[in-house]
Design a protein around this motif. Structure first.
Motif, PDB file in Angstrom:
ATOM      1  N   UNK A 201      43.318  35.155  32.681  1.00 38.59           N
ATOM      2  CA  UNK A 201      43.705  35.044  34.214  1.00 38.59           C
ATOM      3  C   UNK A 201      44.611  36.729  34.115  1.00 38.59           C
ATOM      4  N   UNK A 202      44.709  36.891  35.141  1.00 38.46           N
ATOM      5  CA  UNK A 202      44.914  38.293  36.054  1.00 38.46           C
ATOM      6  C   UNK A 202      46.070  37.369  37.053  1.00 38.46           C
ATOM      7  N   UNK A 203      47.596  38.021  36.969  1.00 40.80           N
ATOM      8  CA  UNK A 203      48.236  38.103  38.530  1.00 40.80           C
ATOM      9  C   UNK A 203      48.162  38.979  38.967  1.00 40.80           C
ATOM     10  N   UNK A 204      48.442  39.364  39.922  1.00 36.73           N
ATOM     11  CA  UNK A 204      48.614  40.928  41.010  1.00 36.73           C
ATOM     12  C   UNK A 204      49.896  40.086  41.730  1.00 36.73           C
ATOM     13  N   UNK A 205      49.806  40.928  43.033  1.00 35.86           N
ATOM     14  CA  UNK A 205      50.862  41.168  43.987  1.00 35.86           C
ATOM     15  C   UNK A 205      52.541  40.885  43.343  1.00 35.86           C
ATOM     16  N   UNK A 206      52.477  41.181  42.253  1.00 34.20           N
ATOM     17  CA  UNK A 206      53.728  40.989  41.514  1.00 34.20           C
ATOM     18  C   UNK A 206      54.963  41.728  41.679  1.00 34.20           C
ATOM     19  N   UNK A 249      55.103  42.663  47.062  1.00 33.12           N
ATOM     20  CA  UNK A 249      53.699  43.215  47.554  1.00 33.12           C
ATOM     21  C   UNK A 249      53.535  42.870  49.070  1.00 33.12           C
ATOM     22  N   UNK A 250      54.169  43.237  50.384  1.00 32.12           N
ATOM     23  CA  UNK A 250      53.681  42.112  51.633  1.00 32.12           C
ATOM     24  C   UNK A 250      52.067  42.034  52.131  1.00 32.12           C
ATOM     25  N   UNK A 251      51.585  41.486  52.517  1.00 34.06           N
ATOM     26  CA  UNK A 251      50.967  40.351  53.133  1.00 34.06           C
ATOM     27  C   UNK A 251      49.244  41.613  52.984  1.00 34.06           C
ATOM     28  N   UNK A 252      50.128  42.589  53.969  1.00 39.36           N
ATOM     29  CA  UNK A 252      48.906  43.675  54.149  1.00 39.36           C
ATOM     30  C   UNK A 252      47.896  44.502  52.596  1.00 39.36           C
ATOM     31  N   UNK A 253      48.985  44.929  51.556  1.00 41.65           N
ATOM     32  CA  UNK A 253      48.750  45.308  50.570  1.00 41.65           C
ATOM     33  C   UNK A 253      48.324  44.276  49.465  1.00 41.65           C
ATOM     34  N   UNK A 254      48.595  43.698  49.466  1.00 45.94           N
ATOM     35  CA  UNK A 254      47.954  41.761  48.905  1.00 45.94           C
ATOM     36  C   UNK A 254      46.492  41.930  49.812  1.00 45.94           C
TER      37      UNK A 254
END
Length: 448
Positions: A201-206, A249-254
């Motif tokens: 698993x990799x998580x992002x938008x941390x 991070x914002x929806x745009x960055x996500x």
């Protein structure tokens, strides 16, 4: 065409359908254990929930519990009792189990001996494919090279490692109590063990994460070369991490991260086989494909808070509180608490709702299973998605476009029937602390 920038992405994560559930009754239990699901479905998956964890992660929304040795042992005994409930069920005739998934919580709280005993009980009740995929979800603090070897000896042939990141700062930000170096060592040990598939698993938008920070993890994955990667955007709402929302991070960055991840993995030879899931060719997760790719296969969820995604003509959820689950099984009651019968019409919707997550929905499979064309049943829904630029027609398939990938849950909900629109997934139904006033026993009867 409506601008993509003005459409809010739905983040509910559509796992099960239909969702217009009601409290379980004796009549429903009788039907679940006497009915046979539609015959064109030939395979069964089993999900085995182990709710116990070495530590509670603040972002987790699954059914979890702290480890208590006495409760843990009682739970395993109850789990075996639940498996036995399905012996001689009408749905088992001429069907085989092709995927077994130990999840949680933390699947790897189990010892290899306990896995062997659970699998032995499963073999006693179900017909098992000689190519069955058996997955173990692993928390880095609960496994090592010896445990990997022991798991492999008792039949586990796929592991999924809860690595989340290869950077200590990221791990601290989501309060994971293992290190980046530990993750690297663990992944290498798993790959050396010789499993059919080693996934992570990799998580992002941390919290405070940038695209450059994410790239570091992606390049580390390229270097270490696991067989599969599941990628999850952090959802802090209704979790202890909600206090860090301002740093998320914002929806745009996500969205930028989402598309970068997909392009990156495809550029290094991985194939996206489900919205969050990538693998090397031939290493796709059978359990995941059975659950979402149309036509979806039968699936029984075993354990506290487990969800059965279609079996005996129903979908349902087991009671979530661990002690209530144990009490129900010790008294030989069925542990289900909420669910709904799946009509033929809802099964058609399910084909689309969950099938969208696999990006490619087969026309011929729908016609063969239901005797009508997808375009006749869902004409207006398909046209609306094509107009948005989220779906396209290509030979024998309706396919999700690149633009539609990010909005997969929005797309799924387009195919909800009127009875299900506005209804939430199981974790939105207040089940975490719900114990019914009454459980029901199974009375075997004629097929309904």
């Amino acid at each position: 065409m409506k601008s993509m920038e003005n459409i809010k992405v739905d983040r509910e994560y559509i796992e099960i359908y239909p969702v217009n559930w009601q409290n379980i009754t004796q009549k429903m239990v009788d039907q679940i254990f006497s009915a046979r699901s539609f015959d064109f479905i030939k395979e069964i998956s089993l999900y085995v929930h182990i709710p116990f964890c070495p530590a509670i992660c603040p972002f987790c929304k699954f059914n979890i519990a702290g480890y208590e040795p006495l409760i843990y042992q009682k739970y395993l005994n109850a789990l075996k009792k639940e498996i036995s409930l399905f012996k001689n069920h009408p749905d088992l005739q001429n069907r085989i189990v092709t995927a077994i998934y130990f999840g949680g919580g933390t699947g790897s709280m189990l010892t290899s001996k306990e896995v062997y005993e659970i699998l032995d009980k499963i073999h006693d009740v179900f017909s098992i494919s000689n190519k069955v995929e058996i997955t173990m979800e692993c928390h880095p603090n609960t496994v090592n090279s010896k445990k990997f070897r022991d798991y492999k000896k008792v039949g586990v042939n796929r592991v999924s490692l809860g690595i989340q990141s290869f950077q200590d700062e990221n791990l601290r930000n989501i309060e994971r109590n293992h290190t980046a170096q530990q993750n690297i060592n663990l992944l290498l040990e798993a790959l050396k063990t010789g499993f059919n598939c080693v996934a992570m698993d990799l998580m992002y938008r941390l919290p405070s994460q940038t695209l450059e920070n994410l790239k570091f993890d992606l390049y580390k994955i390229k270097e270490l070369s696991p067989d599969g990667v599941s990628t999850y955007s952090l959802e802090p709402e209704a979790t202890p991490l909600e206090s860090k929302t301002s740093k998320i991070p914002s929806d745009k960055i996500d969205k930028e991260m989402f598309y970068f991840i997909g392009d990156f993995f495809e550029s290094i030879g991985y194939r996206r086989f489900m919205q969050p899931d990538f693998s090397k060719p031939g290493k796709e997760c059978k359990y995941v494909l059975n659950a979402w790719r149309a036509p979806q296969q039968l699936m029984i969820g075993l354990g506290a808070g487990a969800h059965s995604q279609y079996f005996g003509g129903y979908v349902w959820a087991n009671v979530y509180p661990v002690k209530s689950y144990i009490d129900a099984l010790e008294q030989e009651y069925f542990p289900g608490v909420m669910g709904v019968k799946v009509s033929l019409d809802e099964l058609k919707s399910k084909y689309m709702v969950l099938g969208a997550r696999a990006f490619s929905i087969e026309k011929e499979g729908f016609k063969k299973g239901f005797g009508e064309n997808i375009s006749d049943k869902f004409n207006s829904e398909i046209k609306s998605l094509i107009k948005l630029g989220w779906m396209k027609e290509e030979n024998n398939y309706y396919k999700i476009t690149r633009e539609g990938l990010y909005y997969i849950d929005n797309i799924s909900k387009v195919f909800y029937s009127w009875a299900n629109k506005g209804k939430g997934q199981p974790w939105l139904k207040g089940l975490y602390n719900f114990t019914p006033k009454k459980f029901y026993k199974i009375t075997r009867g004629k097929i309904i």
